[in-house]
Write an enzyme that holds these catalytic residues in place. Structure first.
Site, PDB file in Angstrom:
ATOM      1  CB  SER A  96      -0.987   0.088   1.135  1.00 22.45           C
ATOM      2  OG  SER A  96      -0.086   0.094   2.221  1.00 22.45           O
ATOM      3  N   GLY A  98       2.308   2.086   2.810  1.00 23.05           N
ATOM      4  CA  GLY A  98       2.267   2.602   4.075  1.00 23.05           C
ATOM      5  C   GLY A  98       3.551   2.524   4.609  1.00 23.05           C
ATOM      6  CG  ASP A 149      -0.180  -0.932   6.920  1.00 18.72           C
ATOM      7  OD1 ASP A 149       0.131  -0.347   5.872  1.00 18.72           O
ATOM      8  OD2 ASP A 149       0.629  -1.906   7.770  1.00 18.72           O
ATOM      9  CD  GLN A 191       1.300  -2.622  11.190  1.00 14.75           C
ATOM     10  OE1 GLN A 191       2.090  -2.863  12.070  1.00 14.75           O
ATOM     11  NE2 GLN A 191       1.509  -2.706   9.976  1.00 14.75           N
ATOM     12  N   GLY A 218       4.277  -5.200  10.442  1.00 15.83           N
ATOM     13  CA  GLY A 218       5.054  -4.661  11.483  1.00 15.83           C
ATOM     14  C   GLY A 218       5.820  -5.605  12.237  1.00 15.83           C
ATOM     15  CG  ASP A 268       7.236  -9.167   1.103  1.00 14.51           C
ATOM     16  OD1 ASP A 268       7.819  -8.220   0.573  1.00 14.51           O
ATOM     17  OD2 ASP A 268       6.412  -9.036   1.777  1.00 14.51           O
ATOM     18  CB  CYS A 308      20.367 -21.796 -10.099  1.00 12.47           C
ATOM     19  SG  CYS A 308      21.956 -20.801  -9.537  1.00 12.47           S
TER      20      CYS A 308
END
Length: 372
Positions: A96, A98, A149, A191, A218, A268, A308
């Site tokens: 967002s 935030g 948020d 939060q 958070g 993430d 890889c």
């Protein structure tokens, strides 16, 4: 769940309660648990889309704050949305903004209406409200969007933490009311900083809006890891079983394992590409800082258990050379390896969950990696 999204819980590890599932989205299915690479500026640094797919990326993130400032959400809308703009045909999640508003925005002023902040680029003034953020995220067109948020650093005082939790809850109501696109899943965010009662109250208020998924925000913002795990344990019994649980901003191998053990489905973090650009790699036997002199004549692969592109063709000596002369290829190769490493870790945990053997998988990983 809405008509565009559904979460299928396929198996729960009988000893840990870890979950394996499938999250169905308009741009494809996501096998969980999943770690998601971060593409802040509508690109994962140093990675082409086909390389991300080869590494195992099912979904990537983009950053609302940065894309709002440059090139602008309306430009991206006119380009056909993020998927077309960045040539990525799999799911996308947008935060967002935030966290960035509070961490990057200079001289920000927080009111009940929203946050007025100065751009970190040119100092221009902007206002983010829940309604404006929903408009921006609609223009960007990601599959999953996060509520606006207020994130606080850890530790913060109870008064600061409670005020931020209150704003987050009230802003969630406004985000839900102003969301227009049915083909986007809005995740509320829990939060409350490090206060158990605030965490549970934030969760309670978020539940009516947790239709397609829920975010845990958070954490991993300065608190000790054991405290983060305690908070996850605290909230776990109250999280709905039929939606994905998303722990935001977490991506070190040990935190991924401990989060999955506690019922988290999605993660993430920028860590994989950030440390790659700084010359560090995750490997099966722990972190390797390839710029170190000890690798000057080391003609072995970065990780002998990895297949890889980087590990198939290059040695630590070559990677060290690239890092020490400042060649961009070092960042590209190490980022590619790190992303592959974390995806393989997640897929290994998924297999272990189906076999009810996640504890054994974790013990074996820690024994080699050396980080518990």
């Amino acid at each position: 769940m809405s008509e565009y999204f559904s979460f299928e819980l396929q198996h729960v590890d009988k000893y840990t309660g870890a979950r394996a599932g499938v999250f169905h989205t308009p741009h494809g299915d996501i096998l969980t648990p999943v770690w998601m690479p971060v593409g802040t500026q509508a690109t994962v640094k140093g990675m082409l889309p086909d390389q991300l797919k080869e590494a195992g990326s099912q979904i990537i993130l983009a950053n609302t704050y940065h894309l709002y400032l440059k090139p602008g959400d309306e430009l991206i809308r006119d380009a056909g949305g993020l998927h077309k703009f960045m040539a990525w045909d799999r799911p996308i999640l947008t935060d967002s903004g935030g966290f960035q508003v509070f961490s990057l925005g200079k001289l920000n002023k927080i009111t009940d209406e929203g946050v007025t902040f100065s751009s970190h680029i040119d100092g221009s003034r902007h206002l983010f409200t829940p309604e404006r953020v929903m408009e921006i995220e609609a223009n960007l067109g990601a599959d999953i969007i996060m509520q606006f948020d207020q994130c606080t650093e850890a530790p913060s005082s109870r008064a600061v933490s409670e005020a931020a939790m209150e704003k987050t809850s009230k802003w969630l109501e406004r985000c839900a009311a102003s969301k227009k696109r049915e083909d986007q899943a809005l995740f509320p965010i829990i939060q409350g900083n490090l206060y158990d009662d605030l965490r549970l109250e934030s969760l309670r208020r978020a539940l009516p809006y947790a239709v397609d998924g829920i975010g845990i925000g958070g954490l991993s913002v300065g608190e000790p890891k054991p405290r983060m795990y305690e908070i996850l344990d605290l909230m776990r019994p109250y999280l709905p079983e039929n939606i994905p649980h998303y722990l935001m901003g977490v991506g070190s191998p040990d935190c991924l394992i401990e989060g999955v053990k506690r019922g988290v489905d999605m993660f993430d973090c920028v860590l994989a590409t950030r440390i790659g650009r700084n010359g560090t790699a995750f490997t099966s036997h722990g972190k390797v800082v390839v710029r170190n002199a000890s690798y000057a004549r080391d003609f072995t692969p970065l990780d002998d258990e990895c297949d890889c592109y980087c590990c198939r063709y290059y040695t630590k000596a070559y990677l060290r050379h690239l890092v020490n002369v400042g060649e961009m290829l070092s960042s590209m190769l190490l980022s590619r390896h790190n992303i592959t490493f974390l995806h393989k870790l997640m897929s290994g945990m998924r297999e272990a969950i189906f076999a009810d053997s996640l504890n054994e998988f974790a013990a074996e990983f820690y024994a080699k990696y050396g980080e518990a």
